[in-house]
Design a protein around this motif. Structure first.
Motif, PDB file in Angstrom:
ATOM      1  N   ALA B 264       8.285  -4.786  -0.336  1.00 43.51           N
ATOM      2  CA  ALA B 264       8.381  -4.860   1.114  1.00 43.51           C
ATOM      3  C   ALA B 264       8.402  -3.452   1.710  1.00 43.51           C
ATOM      4  O   ALA B 264       7.756  -3.177   2.713  1.00 43.51           O
ATOM      5  N   ASP B 267       5.012  -1.809   1.695  1.00 48.87           N
ATOM      6  CA  ASP B 267       4.165  -2.355   2.753  1.00 48.87           C
ATOM      7  C   ASP B 267       4.479  -1.725   4.092  1.00 48.87           C
ATOM      8  O   ASP B 267       3.610  -1.538   4.937  1.00 48.87           O
ATOM      9  N   GLU B 268       5.742  -1.376   4.293  1.00 49.34           N
ATOM     10  CA  GLU B 268       6.120  -0.746   5.554  1.00 49.34           C
ATOM     11  C   GLU B 268       5.721   0.720   5.577  1.00 49.34           C
ATOM     12  O   GLU B 268       5.781   1.373   6.603  1.00 49.34           O
TER      13      GLU B 268
END
Lengths: 356, 273
Positions: B264, B267-268
């Protein structure tokens, strides 16, 4: 007749005890390209931030279309800003950066897509939609920042030294592009820069600022040719500034000689500053010059040579396409039109300055 | 070429205190003691998946999840408010957040006992007001309270670190483009702080899912977590094999969680800590 869009009325701004703007009054016409020009710390960025709504003036008022907008928060003002360091959102890609303002206005996605594409075409970055902004070069980020502001169709675009971080060639290209965009879109531009050449190239009107005061405001040609005081003469372009005396109207005395000039109204025998641009002094044979001197130094500058000539106790800076060798004895000739006389210690503080 | 020699003490240290213990845990997990010798087996793992132990694991994950959510809900606003303050005020508040961490972990948790117990501070106040006493201890609520209390700073600090660095010009740019306070937060400030949120979540979830002292003290025998099971196997039941198998499962749970969060985070496009 041009329509006044933004009016700064007697604006003073203090940060703690430091006054950065002294009682500034200035108006900006619709569709005008106005440049706030000055050295760093002169208050030009603060002026821009007051218009954008990021700073609140200590005193004075700000009118937009004749109505005070001082108490309007930035997000409600019909202006958009291109920030000095671009301030692109790093978590969004190019298209989402440009679409930011439109999404807040809750526009339909297909309209947004169309507008974003149009903007990317305008700034010559078609096909960059999905790129992360961190992958763009400085010039490309600059264009995205402009697109992100322009897509909102602001009435006024504020630009805070937008080309400062670019290299010379790119800067020149962007200057022309910006000017073209401004003319094509018919948007009012307020442009902040410390680069006098940039200001002269792009502006309809230049406001020269120093120490929180507008020293002079006018068309680029007027500011260059008729600087109001020694600071402006020195800041806009290069110049020789010499102390002198107005003997009478149309006759000045400086550097130990009398010169015919075109200025009048200074009174008799009054002390003045004399400004002569380096390209306005002609080098002649020793016998033909009004002043006699010796070349100290010669530098090749590309388009012209820059010569430093010692004459009558001064070192004169002279630009000419013809080279004189160091050590050569020469004469200097200054025509009446080339001599610009300014009142000494011209203090524009507190004056209400208009464009004409 | 840079010499690698200076790294050796560290490698030795790692080997003694990390790698060898882990190997031993795995060794015990996959063996059983039979007539004086060690034999390979998967029995320990099979046993771990019996309903009673699955129940305990599920409770551990559930409580750790609640603890993390509460820490996030409480910690984010604190981090946000602190980051808005001037440097002086900010340092004082941060200092106050960190001070309890200087106290021994056990002492801090014992302190909650005296507050929550039958004759503790809260019940004394209730009694003097003529109200019935409450059973505040030895339930899941008490355990979550203890976890939140102990781990909240681990949520606040990484979020604060990243919020403090928020580029003001981005906030101004958002305002300039028409975003009011809520929009600035939702569209710019919060998305940019996600890496901090992710490390906060990781740093709270991990100690919470492995907790056993907090559940011992505040949960009594009513709230048994996977940490308590492992402790029991090693210190009371002396079944190191089953204890090790549980430890391996706990490790796998943590690795999966970190894996999810680091994906996650990638992805950021940001990273913190």
């Amino acid at each position: 007749m041009a329509k006044r869009l933004i009016d700064l009325v007697n604006v003073t701004k203090k940060f703690n005890d430091v006054t950065v703007l002294h009682n500034i009054s200035l108006y900006i016409n619709k569709n005008e390209f106005l440049t706030l020009l000055g050295p760093s710390g002169c208050g030009k960025t603060t002026t821009l931030r007051i218009i954008a709504g990021f700073e609140y003036p200590t005193k004075g008022d700000l009118l937009f279309d004749g109505e005070s907008i001082l108490n309007l928060p930035p997000y409600k003002r019909r202006v958009n800003t291109v920030f000095q360091r671009y301030a692109l959102f790093p978590h969004l890609n190019v298209a989402d950066n440009i679409a930011f303002g439109l999404r807040i206005k809750k526009m339909r996605e297909n309209v947004i897509k169309e507008k974003v594409e149009g903007m990317l075409k305008l700034v010559n970055l078609k096909g960059f939609e999905k790129r992360p902004v961190s992958s763009l070069s400085g010039g490309q980020q600059q264009r995205i920042a402009i697109a992100r502001a322009l897509v909102n169709e602001p009435e006024v675009l504020l630009l805070d030294e937008p080309l400062g971080a670019l290299d010379l060639k790119l800067r020149k290209e962007m200057q022309i592009e910006l000017k073209n965009m401004q003319q094509k879109l018919g948007i009012t531009f307020v442009y902040v820069t410390h680069d006098q050449e940039e200001a002269l190239t792009m502006s309809d009107t230049i406001a020269v600022m120093n120490n929180g005061v507008i020293g002079q405001i006018g068309a680029p040609e007027d500011i260059y040719n008729e600087p109001k005081n020694a600071f402006i003469a020195d800041f806009i372009g290069e110049s020789n500034i010499i102390e002198g005396i107005m003997r009478e109207d149309y006759l000045a005395e400086f550097a130990g000689a009398k010169f015919k000039c075109v200025d009048a109204g200074f009174g008799q025998m009054s002390g003045v500053d004399v400004v002569i641009r380096p390209e306005d002094i002609k080098i002649t044979n020793e016998s033909e010059g009004q002043l006699k001197g010796t070349v100290l130094n010669t530098t090749f500058k590309g388009v012209h040579y820059e010569m430093l000539v010692q004459a009558a106790g001064f070192v004169w800076k002279i630009h000419s396409t013809k080279m004189s060798k160091p050590g050569e004895n020469v004469g200097l000739f200054i025509g009446p039109d080339e001599i610009h006389i300014m009142k000494k210690d011209a203090k524009p503080e507190g004056e209400v300055l208009n464009e004409e | 070429m840079r010499s690698k020699t200076p790294a050796y003490p560290y490698i030795v240290w790692m080997a003694i205190f990390i790698i060898i213990p882990v190997i031993l845990v795995f060794y015990y997990a996959f063996t059983k003691t039979e007539s004086g010798g060690m034999v390979f087996t998967l029995e320990n793992f099979a046993r771990a998946f019996e309903p009673i132990y699955l129940g305990v694991m599920w409770r551990s994950i559930r409580l750790a999840f609640f603890c993390t959510v509460i820490c996030l809900v409480l910690g984010y606003p604190v981090a946000y408010i602190v980051a808005q303050r001037k440097t002086g005020t900010r340092d004082i508040i941060l200092f106050l957040i960190i001070v309890p961490m200087w106290m021994n972990f056990l002492l801090r948790t014992y302190a909650w006992l005296t507050i929550l117990e039958q004759n503790g501070i809260i019940n004394s106040v209730l009694a003097s007001a003529g109200l019935p006493k409450l059973n505040l201890l030895y339930n899941e609520g008490a355990v979550i309270l203890g976890m939140v209390y102990n781990f909240l700073p681990f949520m606040i600090l990484p979020i604060h670190t990243i919020l403090k660095k928020t580029d003001l010009s981005l906030v101004e740019a958002a305002q300039d483009l028409g975003a009011n306070g809520i929009n600035v937060f939702l569209r710019v400030v919060f998305p940019l702080s996600v890496p901090g949120v992710i490390s906060g979540i990781t740093m709270v979830f991990m100690p919470a899912v492995t907790a056993f002292i907090i559940s011992n003290l505040l949960g009594g025998k009513q709230v048994v977590l996977i940490g308590n099971l492992i402790e029991d196997q090693f210190l009371n039941v002396y079944n190191w094999h089953f204890g090790s198998a549980l430890s391996v499962i706990l490790m796998i749970i943590i690795v999966i969680t970190i894996g999810i969060f680091s994906v996650a985070e990638r992805d950021e496009g940001g990273a913190v800590l």
